[in-house]
Design a protein around this motif. Structure first.
Motif, mmCIF file in Angstrom:
data_model
loop_
_atom_site.group_PDB
_atom_site.id
_atom_site.type_symbol
_atom_site.label_atom_id
_atom_site.label_comp_id
_atom_site.label_asym_id
_atom_site.label_seq_id
_atom_site.Cartn_x
_atom_site.Cartn_y
_atom_site.Cartn_z
ATOM 1 N N ALA A 30 32.495 44.283 49.279
ATOM 2 C CA ALA A 30 33.875 44.328 49.321
ATOM 3 C C ALA A 30 34.790 43.375 48.742
ATOM 4 O O ALA A 30 35.735 43.779 48.042
ATOM 5 C CB ALA A 30 34.235 43.946 50.931
ATOM 6 N N ASP A 31 34.549 42.170 48.417
ATOM 7 C CA ASP A 31 35.199 41.451 47.687
ATOM 8 C C ASP A 31 35.400 41.853 46.364
ATOM 9 O O ASP A 31 36.402 41.849 45.528
ATOM 10 C CB ASP A 31 34.696 39.812 47.540
ATOM 11 C CG ASP A 31 35.357 38.848 46.571
ATOM 12 O OD1 ASP A 31 36.600 38.536 46.679
ATOM 13 O OD2 ASP A 31 34.689 38.722 45.550
ATOM 14 N N ALA A 32 34.256 42.400 45.646
ATOM 15 C CA ALA A 32 34.117 42.925 44.149
ATOM 16 C C ALA A 32 34.885 44.084 44.131
ATOM 17 O O ALA A 32 35.749 44.290 43.209
ATOM 18 C CB ALA A 32 32.613 42.978 43.924
ATOM 19 N N HIS A 33 34.924 44.921 45.171
ATOM 20 C CA HIS A 33 35.449 46.168 45.049
ATOM 21 C C HIS A 33 36.976 45.956 44.990
ATOM 22 O O HIS A 33 37.722 46.630 44.378
ATOM 23 C CB HIS A 33 35.045 46.960 46.370
ATOM 24 C CG HIS A 33 33.662 47.667 46.315
ATOM 25 N ND1 HIS A 33 32.795 48.197 47.197
ATOM 26 C CD2 HIS A 33 32.960 47.747 44.991
ATOM 27 C CE1 HIS A 33 31.820 48.519 46.965
ATOM 28 N NE2 HIS A 33 31.846 48.193 45.649
ATOM 29 N N ALA A 34 37.437 45.125 46.082
ATOM 30 C CA ALA A 34 38.732 44.854 46.103
ATOM 31 C C ALA A 34 39.392 44.366 44.731
ATOM 32 O O ALA A 34 40.459 44.621 44.415
ATOM 33 C CB ALA A 34 39.242 43.918 47.119
ATOM 34 N N LYS A 35 38.590 43.161 44.229
ATOM 35 C CA LYS A 35 39.246 42.578 43.155
ATOM 36 C C LYS A 35 39.194 43.528 41.730
ATOM 37 O O LYS A 35 40.003 43.471 41.124
ATOM 38 C CB LYS A 35 38.562 41.638 42.745
ATOM 39 C CG LYS A 35 38.797 40.411 43.767
ATOM 40 C CD LYS A 35 37.995 39.037 43.579
ATOM 41 C CE LYS A 35 38.527 37.940 44.609
ATOM 42 N NZ LYS A 35 37.604 36.797 44.559
ATOM 43 N N THR A 36 38.367 44.481 41.830
ATOM 44 C CA THR A 36 38.122 45.624 40.707
ATOM 45 C C THR A 36 39.345 46.259 40.898
ATOM 46 O O THR A 36 39.962 46.692 39.623
ATOM 47 C CB THR A 36 36.525 46.251 40.933
ATOM 48 O OG1 THR A 36 35.729 45.570 40.725
ATOM 49 C CG2 THR A 36 36.709 47.250 39.742
ATOM 50 N N ALA A 37 39.738 47.078 41.879
ATOM 51 C CA ALA A 37 40.547 47.737 42.148
ATOM 52 C C ALA A 37 41.929 47.099 41.842
ATOM 53 O O ALA A 37 42.880 47.616 41.120
ATOM 54 C CB ALA A 37 40.690 48.411 43.493
ATOM 55 N N LEU A 38 42.084 45.930 42.440
ATOM 56 C CA LEU A 38 43.627 45.516 42.056
ATOM 57 C C LEU A 38 43.752 44.725 40.665
ATOM 58 O O LEU A 38 44.874 44.909 40.065
ATOM 59 C CB LEU A 38 43.672 44.013 43.220
ATOM 60 C CG LEU A 38 43.804 44.323 44.669
ATOM 61 C CD1 LEU A 38 43.777 43.269 45.327
ATOM 62 C CD2 LEU A 38 44.769 45.322 44.942
ATOM 63 N N THR A 39 42.713 44.452 40.074
ATOM 64 C CA THR A 39 42.803 44.179 38.610
ATOM 65 C C THR A 39 43.069 45.270 37.714
ATOM 66 O O THR A 39 43.918 45.052 36.875
ATOM 67 C CB THR A 39 41.442 43.403 38.238
ATOM 68 O OG1 THR A 39 41.317 42.157 38.857
ATOM 69 C CG2 THR A 39 41.629 42.967 36.533
ATOM 70 N N ALA A 40 42.482 46.423 37.967
ATOM 71 C CA ALA A 40 42.876 47.477 37.248
ATOM 72 C C ALA A 40 44.000 48.176 37.393
ATOM 73 O O ALA A 40 44.859 48.222 36.602
ATOM 74 C CB ALA A 40 41.678 48.696 37.708
ATOM 75 N N ALA A 41 44.728 48.082 38.535
ATOM 76 C CA ALA A 41 45.983 48.385 38.949
ATOM 77 C C ALA A 41 47.107 47.686 38.142
ATOM 78 O O ALA A 41 48.159 48.196 38.285
ATOM 79 C CB ALA A 41 46.231 48.527 40.633
ATOM 80 N N LYS A 42 46.676 46.339 37.980
ATOM 81 C CA LYS A 42 47.737 45.473 37.291
ATOM 82 C C LYS A 42 48.136 46.327 35.851
ATOM 83 O O LYS A 42 49.200 45.814 35.344
ATOM 84 C CB LYS A 42 47.212 44.231 36.980
ATOM 85 C CG LYS A 42 47.157 43.450 38.293
ATOM 86 C CD LYS A 42 46.412 41.920 37.889
ATOM 87 C CE LYS A 42 46.178 41.212 39.155
ATOM 88 N NZ LYS A 42 45.511 39.808 38.922
ATOM 89 N N SER A 43 47.187 47.007 35.122
ATOM 90 C CA SER A 43 47.485 47.618 33.942
ATOM 91 C C SER A 43 48.415 48.851 33.969
ATOM 92 O O SER A 43 48.854 49.484 33.023
ATOM 93 C CB SER A 43 46.285 47.869 33.285
ATOM 94 O OG SER A 43 45.542 46.712 32.889
ATOM 95 N N GLY A 44 48.636 49.448 35.263
ATOM 96 C CA GLY A 44 49.356 50.605 35.291
ATOM 97 C C GLY A 44 48.950 51.596 36.250
ATOM 98 O O GLY A 44 47.585 51.531 36.853
#
Length: 213
Positions: A30-44
């Motif tokens: 869950a931690d990895a999934h959340a941070k992956t999604a939020l980090t990707a969304a920072k780009s657009g």
């Protein structure tokens, strides 16, 4: 010499795993999934997720994101589709069967490409990353989360020590961070901007690579 790749064998393995995958990995990753999604969304907002699987990352994308997920396994995708249709993953626009090395999208289509827990499994990781770069807009980011081994230091020694145990549950430290760094350096048009530890205890890593303008 190239190693033969058992595509059908991998599909059969995914078929067997599909009914149990969420139960096994939902809390652990869950931690990895959340941070992956939020980090990707920072780009657009326009995000491609390669290796979407059963869609465990999909609910973590923030409001306003427009996500397309692709995977090799139809059986995994059925469960991702169920999450999309049930409203559990409202930012998801489409899930589709696709080879990571042969994406059916135009050049520079996405602000970010998320690659959660799949880069160590594809037969040609560098080719998959090249394809991710092709569909990524300049200034966009590839966000990789996976079991990536440290190259040197105390953690590298610990990973080597526990490698036999981890191999029994399907994880390996054989795929090193240095391999992705070497790919980026050879291309010259992408920069590694972040390497961050993920739960549990940094065993998993997140890498962010930005495509130069």
């Amino acid at each position: 010499m190239a190693v033969a790749y058992d595509l059908e064998g991998q599909k059969r393995a995914y078929k067997r795993w599909a009914p149990y995958y969420d139960r096994v990995y939902h809390k652990l990753l869950a931690d990895a999934h959340a941070k992956t999604a939020l980090t990707a969304a920072k780009s657009g907002p326009d995000i491609l997720e390669i290796g979407v699987g059963t869609g465990l990352v999909l609910p973590w994308y923030p409001e306003g994101a427009r996500v397309i997920g692709v995977d090799l396994s139809f059986h995994m995708l059925e469960r991702a589709r169920d999450k999309m249709l049930s409203g559990a993953a409202p930012q998801t626009r489409l899930v589709a069967a696709m080879d990571a090395c042969r994406l059916g999208f135009a050049d520079e289509s996405f602000d970010a490409v998320a690659v959660p827990f799949v880069i160590t499994l594809v037969p040609d990781p560098e080719a998959a990353l090249d394809e991710a770069m092709r569909v990524l807009k300049p200034g966009g980011a590839i966000v990789i989360s996976s079991k990536l081994g440290y190259d040197t230091g105390a953690m590298a020694k610990i990973e080597e020590w526990v490698a036999p145990l981890m191999k029994k549950v399907g994880w390996s430290s054989a795929f090193r961070i240095a391999r992705i760094k070497a790919w980026a350096e050879a291309r010259g048009d992408v920069e590694v901007t972040e390497i961050a530890p993920l739960f549990p205890a940094g065993w998993f890593k997140l890498m962010r690579l930005v495509k130069r303008n």
